[in-house]
Enzyme design. Structure first.
Site, PDB file in Angstrom:
ATOM      1  N   ASP A   1      21.066 -21.168 -33.567  1.00  0.00           N
ATOM      2  CA  ASP A   1      21.852 -22.361 -33.855  1.00  0.00           C
ATOM      3  C   ASP A   1      21.910 -22.494 -35.395  1.00  0.00           C
ATOM      4  O   ASP A   1      21.136 -21.844 -36.105  1.00  0.00           O
ATOM      5  CB  ASP A   1      21.128 -23.557 -33.215  1.00  0.00           C
ATOM      6  CG  ASP A   1      21.685 -24.876 -33.671  1.00  0.00           C
ATOM      7  OD1 ASP A   1      22.893 -25.076 -33.541  1.00  0.00           O
ATOM      8  OD2 ASP A   1      20.893 -25.712 -34.181  1.00  0.00           O
TER       9      ASP A   1
ATOM     10  N   ASP B   1      22.926 -25.882 -37.550  1.00  0.00           N
ATOM     11  CA  ASP B   1      22.468 -27.160 -38.114  1.00  0.00           C
ATOM     12  C   ASP B   1      21.048 -27.495 -37.672  1.00  0.00           C
ATOM     13  O   ASP B   1      20.748 -27.560 -36.485  1.00  0.00           O
ATOM     14  CB  ASP B   1      23.399 -28.301 -37.676  1.00  0.00           C
ATOM     15  CG  ASP B   1      24.756 -28.209 -38.344  1.00  0.00           C
ATOM     16  OD1 ASP B   1      24.807 -28.009 -39.565  1.00  0.00           O
ATOM     17  OD2 ASP B   1      25.774 -28.344 -37.635  1.00  0.00           O
TER      18      ASP B   1
HETATM   19  P1  TMP Z   1      24.210 -27.847 -33.252  1.00  0.00           P
HETATM   20  O1  TMP Z   1      23.194 -27.833 -34.350  1.00  0.00           O
HETATM   21  O2  TMP Z   1      23.586 -27.838 -31.899  1.00  0.00           O
HETATM   22  O3  TMP Z   1      25.210 -26.756 -33.395  1.00  0.00           O
HETATM   23  O4  TMP Z   1      24.976 -29.242 -33.309  1.00  0.00           O
HETATM   24  C1  TMP Z   1      25.595 -29.732 -34.423  1.00  0.00           C
HETATM   25  C2  TMP Z   1      24.959 -30.954 -34.964  1.00  0.00           C
HETATM   26  O5  TMP Z   1      25.979 -31.686 -35.656  1.00  0.00           O
HETATM   27  C3  TMP Z   1      24.331 -31.929 -33.993  1.00  0.00           C
HETATM   28  O6  TMP Z   1      22.969 -32.085 -34.287  1.00  0.00           O
HETATM   29  C4  TMP Z   1      25.045 -33.246 -34.258  1.00  0.00           C
HETATM   30  C5  TMP Z   1      25.689 -33.056 -35.593  1.00  0.00           C
HETATM   31  N1  TMP Z   1      26.931 -33.830 -35.832  1.00  0.00           N
HETATM   32  C6  TMP Z   1      27.013 -34.575 -37.000  1.00  0.00           C
HETATM   33  O7  TMP Z   1      26.067 -34.591 -37.800  1.00  0.00           O
HETATM   34  N2  TMP Z   1      28.155 -35.293 -37.240  1.00  0.00           N
HETATM   35  C7  TMP Z   1      29.225 -35.295 -36.378  1.00  0.00           C
HETATM   36  O8  TMP Z   1      30.247 -35.952 -36.644  1.00  0.00           O
HETATM   37  C8  TMP Z   1      29.115 -34.514 -35.176  1.00  0.00           C
HETATM   38  C9  TMP Z   1      30.256 -34.487 -34.207  1.00  0.00           C
HETATM   39  C10 TMP Z   1      27.958 -33.785 -34.954  1.00  0.00           C
HETATM   40 MG    MG Z   2      21.122 -27.828 -34.316  1.00  0.00          MG
END
Ligand code: TMP
Ligand code: MG
Length: 292
Positions: free
Chosen positions: A41, A43
């Protein structure tokens, strides 16, 4: 074997079943690093959760905090974050309950971003000016995987254009890196008009994986998977892997530690509690490639 990796005794490391971790690692070492692929992943997994007590931005937050959007939109996106992030990390709600709310969050945020007609040519500056930080040890992780021709799939519900820019600016967007994410679609004058393809949100990575069977088909000689995530939604990132033999799941538990620890221990083989570094994944990768 586990004792051969001293980093697994770091204070941040928690394991439900260290014996099982040892068995998986033994099996992977035996199979050889040319049978391994890494799925991570982005973020809060490859990037830091916090630095000097201050939260680090996600891909979306890099835009939220930039001057590519108006102050009014920034406020709206902040309200969304304050509303939906507590839901994302709420251990009292099931994934089934959270899923439609997460779709709501992504859909609303993307709609606001599209209304802002964000300029493609300014994305690199927004990333450069941001507080985005890859976790300590990122260089070793990316460079070592590249040197050993181990494929790294970055599977993110963030924004592909932004995360590519983060790793490009860090000098680690090597040829072994492939990205599945939400990519921006720009019109002929370079203004954001939509997001491409099917939305990837935090809880549909399984579906995202199954849309990309070609990628996993190419990697079918690599049935041993090292998975890195920070959310329980990340556990399905490897669901497209064909004929999987072993999977070692490493989960970063960044926030709401006490409430969520048991569920992380139940689903990740190794849980890294408030660990801002890639020290443990790196030690495992070095071990798998016989460098340690
Ligand atoms: P991931 O790390 O599982 O790929 O998910 C992306 C992350 O992005 C999740 O922790 C939530 C975050 N996010 C924001 O910070 N701002 C936003 O506007 C959106 C839609 C998601
Ligand atoms: Mg994440």
């Amino acid at each position: 074997m586990v004792s051969e990796i001293p980093e697994l005794s770091n204070p941040s490391v928690c394991m439900r079943d260290p014996q099982r971790v040892e068995e998986i690692l033994q099996s992977m070492v035996k199979a050889g690093s040319n049978t391994v692929q890494v799925i991570a992943d982005f973020d809060m997994t490859l990037t830091r959760f916090a630095y000097k007590g201050k939260r680090c931005p996600t891909c979306h937050n890099i835009l939220d905090n930039s001057n590519l959007i108006s102050n009014e939109c920034r406020e709206e996106l902040k309200v969304l974050l304050d509303t939906y992030y507590p839901i994302e990390i709420d251990s009292a709600r099931s994934i089934a309950e959270k899923l439609p709310l997460m779709v709501e969050w992504w859909t609303k945020a993307h709609k606001i971003m599209v209304q802002q007609k964000i300029r493609k040519d300014l994305l690199a500056t927004a990333v450069r000016d941001s507080d985005a930080m890859l976790r300590e040890g990122y260089q070793l992780l990316f460079d070592h995987l590249h040197e050993h021709s181990i494929p790294l799939l970055i599977f993110s519900a963030g924004i592909g254009d932004i995360l590519e820019e983060v790793i490009r600016q860090a000098g680690v967007f090597h040829s072994n890196v492939k990205v599945f994410s939400n990519y921006m679609d720009f019109d002929e004058s370079g203004l954001l008009k939509a997001f491409k393809g099917e939305l990837i949100h935090i809880y549909n990575k399984r579906e995202g994986a199954l849309l990309n069977t070609g990628h996993f088909q190419e990697l079918r000689t690599r049935p041993n998977v090292l998975l890195l995530g920070d959310s329980l939604g990340d556990l399905t990132m490897a669901d497209g892997v064909q004929d999987m033999e072993n999977i070692l799941k490493i989960g970063f538990l960044n926030d709401k530690v006490e409430e969520r620890k048991q569920s992380y221990l139940d689903s990740y083989d190794i849980v890294l509690v408030q660990d801002e570094t890639l020290e443990v994944p790196n030690a495992i990768i070095l071990h798998l490639t016989g460098n340690k």
